[in-house]
Motif scaffolding. Structure first.
Motif, PDB file in Angstrom:
ATOM      1  N   PRO A  62       0.828  -1.208   0.000  1.00  9.89           N
ATOM      2  CA  PRO A  62       0.000   0.000   0.000  1.00  9.89           C
ATOM      3  C   PRO A  62       0.862   1.258   0.000  1.00  9.89           C
ATOM      4  O   PRO A  62       1.912   1.312   0.668  1.00  9.89           O
ATOM      5  CB  PRO A  62      -0.805  -0.136   1.293  1.00  9.89           C
ATOM      6  CG  PRO A  62      -0.907  -1.608   1.510  1.00  9.89           C
ATOM      7  CD  PRO A  62       0.409  -2.165   1.040  1.00  9.89           C
ATOM      8  N   PRO A  63       0.469   2.280  -0.758  1.00  7.72           N
ATOM      9  CA  PRO A  63       1.336   3.451  -0.941  1.00  7.72           C
ATOM     10  C   PRO A  63       1.800   4.106   0.354  1.00  7.72           C
ATOM     11  O   PRO A  63       2.943   4.582   0.427  1.00  7.72           O
ATOM     12  CB  PRO A  63       0.459   4.402  -1.766  1.00  7.72           C
ATOM     13  CG  PRO A  63      -0.455   3.495  -2.521  1.00  7.72           C
ATOM     14  CD  PRO A  63      -0.748   2.358  -1.605  1.00  7.72           C
ATOM     15  N   HIS A  64       0.951   4.130   1.386  1.00 10.67           N
ATOM     16  CA  HIS A  64       1.347   4.815   2.617  1.00 10.67           C
ATOM     17  C   HIS A  64       2.419   4.050   3.397  1.00 10.67           C
ATOM     18  O   HIS A  64       2.940   4.572   4.386  1.00 10.67           O
ATOM     19  CB  HIS A  64       0.125   5.080   3.500  1.00 10.67           C
ATOM     20  CG  HIS A  64      -0.619   3.858   3.926  1.00 10.67           C
ATOM     21  ND1 HIS A  64      -1.419   3.155   3.071  1.00 10.67           N
ATOM     22  CD2 HIS A  64      -0.684   3.209   5.117  1.00 10.67           C
ATOM     23  CE1 HIS A  64      -1.961   2.134   3.715  1.00 10.67           C
ATOM     24  NE2 HIS A  64      -1.529   2.138   4.956  1.00 10.67           N
TER      25      HIS A  64
ATOM     26  N   ASN B 211      -4.088   7.423  -7.184  1.00 13.19           N
ATOM     27  CA  ASN B 211      -3.811   5.998  -7.171  1.00 13.19           C
ATOM     28  C   ASN B 211      -4.292   5.333  -8.461  1.00 13.19           C
ATOM     29  O   ASN B 211      -3.494   5.173  -9.389  1.00 13.19           O
ATOM     30  CB  ASN B 211      -4.397   5.321  -5.929  1.00 13.19           C
ATOM     31  CG  ASN B 211      -3.835   3.913  -5.737  1.00 13.19           C
ATOM     32  OD1 ASN B 211      -2.941   3.482  -6.441  1.00 13.19           O
ATOM     33  ND2 ASN B 211      -4.380   3.183  -4.782  1.00 13.19           N
TER      34      ASN B 211
ATOM     35  N   LYS C 153       3.960   2.998  -8.020  1.00 12.40           N
ATOM     36  CA  LYS C 153       3.357   4.316  -7.878  1.00 12.40           C
ATOM     37  C   LYS C 153       2.154   4.216  -6.950  1.00 12.40           C
ATOM     38  O   LYS C 153       1.562   3.138  -6.828  1.00 12.40           O
ATOM     39  CB  LYS C 153       2.976   4.893  -9.243  1.00 12.40           C
ATOM     40  CG  LYS C 153       1.975   4.025 -10.042  1.00 12.40           C
ATOM     41  CD  LYS C 153       0.534   4.227  -9.620  1.00 12.40           C
ATOM     42  CE  LYS C 153      -0.399   3.283 -10.297  1.00 12.40           C
ATOM     43  NZ  LYS C 153      -1.744   3.268  -9.699  1.00 12.40           N
ATOM     44  N   PRO C 154       1.756   5.337  -6.328  1.00 14.09           N
ATOM     45  CA  PRO C 154       2.528   6.572  -6.156  1.00 14.09           C
ATOM     46  C   PRO C 154       3.676   6.334  -5.186  1.00 14.09           C
ATOM     47  O   PRO C 154       3.524   5.555  -4.242  1.00 14.09           O
ATOM     48  CB  PRO C 154       1.497   7.553  -5.585  1.00 14.09           C
ATOM     49  CG  PRO C 154       0.496   6.687  -4.895  1.00 14.09           C
ATOM     50  CD  PRO C 154       0.433   5.410  -5.683  1.00 14.09           C
TER      51      PRO C 154
ATOM     52  N   ALA D 118      -3.476   7.643 -11.329  1.00 17.54           N
ATOM     53  CA  ALA D 118      -2.235   8.397 -11.159  1.00 17.54           C
ATOM     54  C   ALA D 118      -1.442   8.490 -12.451  1.00 17.54           C
ATOM     55  O   ALA D 118      -0.732   9.478 -12.686  1.00 17.54           O
ATOM     56  CB  ALA D 118      -1.379   7.751 -10.065  1.00 17.54           C
TER      57      ALA D 118
ATOM     58  N   ILE E 298      -3.252   6.976   0.356  1.00 15.42           N
ATOM     59  CA  ILE E 298      -3.271   7.559  -0.982  1.00 15.42           C
ATOM     60  C   ILE E 298      -4.139   6.679  -1.870  1.00 15.42           C
ATOM     61  O   ILE E 298      -3.644   5.811  -2.574  1.00 15.42           O
ATOM     62  CB  ILE E 298      -1.843   7.673  -1.544  1.00 15.42           C
ATOM     63  CG1 ILE E 298      -0.904   8.290  -0.512  1.00 15.42           C
ATOM     64  CG2 ILE E 298      -1.830   8.506  -2.805  1.00 15.42           C
ATOM     65  CD1 ILE E 298       0.557   8.183  -0.871  1.00 15.42           C
ATOM     66  N   ASP E 299      -5.447   6.894  -1.833  1.00 16.13           N
ATOM     67  CA  ASP E 299      -6.318   6.024  -2.612  1.00 16.13           C
ATOM     68  C   ASP E 299      -7.371   6.785  -3.412  1.00 16.13           C
ATOM     69  O   ASP E 299      -8.313   6.189  -3.884  1.00 16.13           O
ATOM     70  CB  ASP E 299      -7.016   5.000  -1.696  1.00 16.13           C
ATOM     71  CG  ASP E 299      -7.633   3.864  -2.499  1.00 16.13           C
ATOM     72  OD1 ASP E 299      -6.990   3.403  -3.457  1.00 16.13           O
ATOM     73  OD2 ASP E 299      -8.768   3.454  -2.176  1.00 16.13           O
TER      74      ASP E 299
END
Length: 377
Positions: A74-76, A183, A96-97, A186, A177-178
């Motif tokens: 997961p991005p975070h 996301n 990404k991100p 993006a 970041i969804d």
């Protein structure tokens, strides 16, 4: 010596990476040494014999000691995992991100520089020949009055049940970041920003955005964002996950000498005086990273190339920015798990044609946009 590779985040989209790594291993480019996921691994594709499976990336880094790590979590969670991998001597392919803020971006960049390591960011459409031709054609269009990006996708209720962080703004005190802009769509944002960079537009300085949602989530599924650069160039992004007819993802540029249009997911391209046609050829980003490690081959999407994207992302996700507006039921068509905004595809086209936001057009359900100044480097 064949470099060793590990994958952190081996379920979900990580399954695609598992298959791709297997292809590279069969070609003799890498040797897979470990996989990490918090959950038991999905059986397809099967785990190759001799490959260790871990639940904690730190155990993998200590025991498997890979040369290259693919991070598909997961991005975070990206920043702490990336810093641990850098400290263990790894080069990175970071999905990404990349990170959630400019501060995190700078922390990661400093870690890479200090350790002498490389990081490729997974904006894979930037490796296509179609993108290169589109980018190279931009200066030939004459004075350009705008760069546009649009996409119309459909995501049902199950999409927001895919993970505990799906559709959320904050989990455990960390920004998630969804939203559609940063996301699932993006790539549209990144391609548009990269187009502005190719034109020498300078840095993005102002963001004016409207964000909407059609179900009780915390992030936007429909968004309109106008980004103004140093030199005055405007980028307009109009995307939805509550769409009607499918629009895969288009980047447009119009100038005095005509228009160029790139359908970035499919590598279809139309230049002035030409019909839309498929342009074959993509450089795989992991292969590019491997080539970079063994030669002077430059990275196609180094972390530095994503700084503008991170600046826009941060402006969209800072805590004091109002959340997306929940549309009234009379503005949404609900069909079981599917929710659609009637007329949204026509609206997307009007926004990219005029560079005007829905509220500036008098759309009945539109709300006042928010404005954010973007930081000066």
């Amino acid at each position: 010596m064949t470099p060793t590779i590990a994958l952190i985040g081996a379920n979900g989209h990580g399954r695609w990476h598992r298959r791709h790594i297997a292809e590279l291993e069969a070609a003799g480019r890498v040797r897979l040494t470990g996989l990490v996921d918090l959950r038991p691994l999905e059986p397809d594709p099967p785990v190759p014999p001799g490959v260790s499976v871990f639940q904690d990336h730190r155990d993998l880094l200590a025991e498997a000691a890979p040369d290259v790590v693919v991070i598909c979590t997961p991005p975070h969670t990206h920043l702490p995992i990336a810093l641990d991998a850098i400290a263990a001597g790894c080069d990175l392919l970071l999905e990404k991100p990349p990170v959630a803020s400019l501060a995190a971006h700078r922390t990661l960049a400093a870690g890479l520089t200090s350790a002498g390591r490389s990081c490729q960011v997974g904006f894979q459409a930037l490796g296509s020949v179609a993108w290169q031709r589109f980018r190279d054609a931009l200066p030939t269009l004459g004075a350009i009055d705008g760069i546009t990006a649009t996409a119309s996708w459909q995501r049902e209720d199950s999409y927001y049940a895919r993970a505990p962080w799906a559709g959320r703004r904050v989990v455990g005190g960390r920004a998630v970041i969804d939203g559609a802009l940063v996301n699932p769509l993006a790539h549209a944002v990144m391609q548009a920003l990269a187009s502005a960079t190719a034109l020498g537009a300078g840095r993005p300085r102002q963001l004016v955005a409207e964000r909407y949602r059609v179900r009780p989530i915390e992030v936007e599924d429909t968004a309109f964002a106008r980004i103004t650069f140093d030199g005055g160039l405007q980028v307009m992004i109009a995307v939805t996950l509550a769409g009607e007819d499918f629009i895969a993802g288009e980047i447009g540029a119009r100038g005095a000498n005509g228009r160029a249009l790139l359908e970035y997911p499919t590598d279809r391209l139309a230049l002035p005086g030409q019909e839309m046609e498929h342009v074959p050829g993509r450089t795989d980003l992991l292969t590019n990273l491997l080539d970079h490690r063994s030669s002077t081959e430059p990275l196609l999407v180094p972390l530095a190339a994503t700084e503008d994207f991170t600046a826009v992302l941060e402006a969209l996700t800072v805590p004091d920015v109002t959340g997306p507006h929940l549309l009234d039921e009379d503005a949404v068509l609900i069909e079981g798990p599917k929710r659609t905004i009637p007329g949204v595809n026509d609206l997307l086209r009007k926004v990219t044609e005029t560079l005007a936001l829905p509220s500036e057009m008098g759309v009945p359900w539109a709300v006042r946009p928010f404005t954010q100044r973007l930081p000066v480097s």
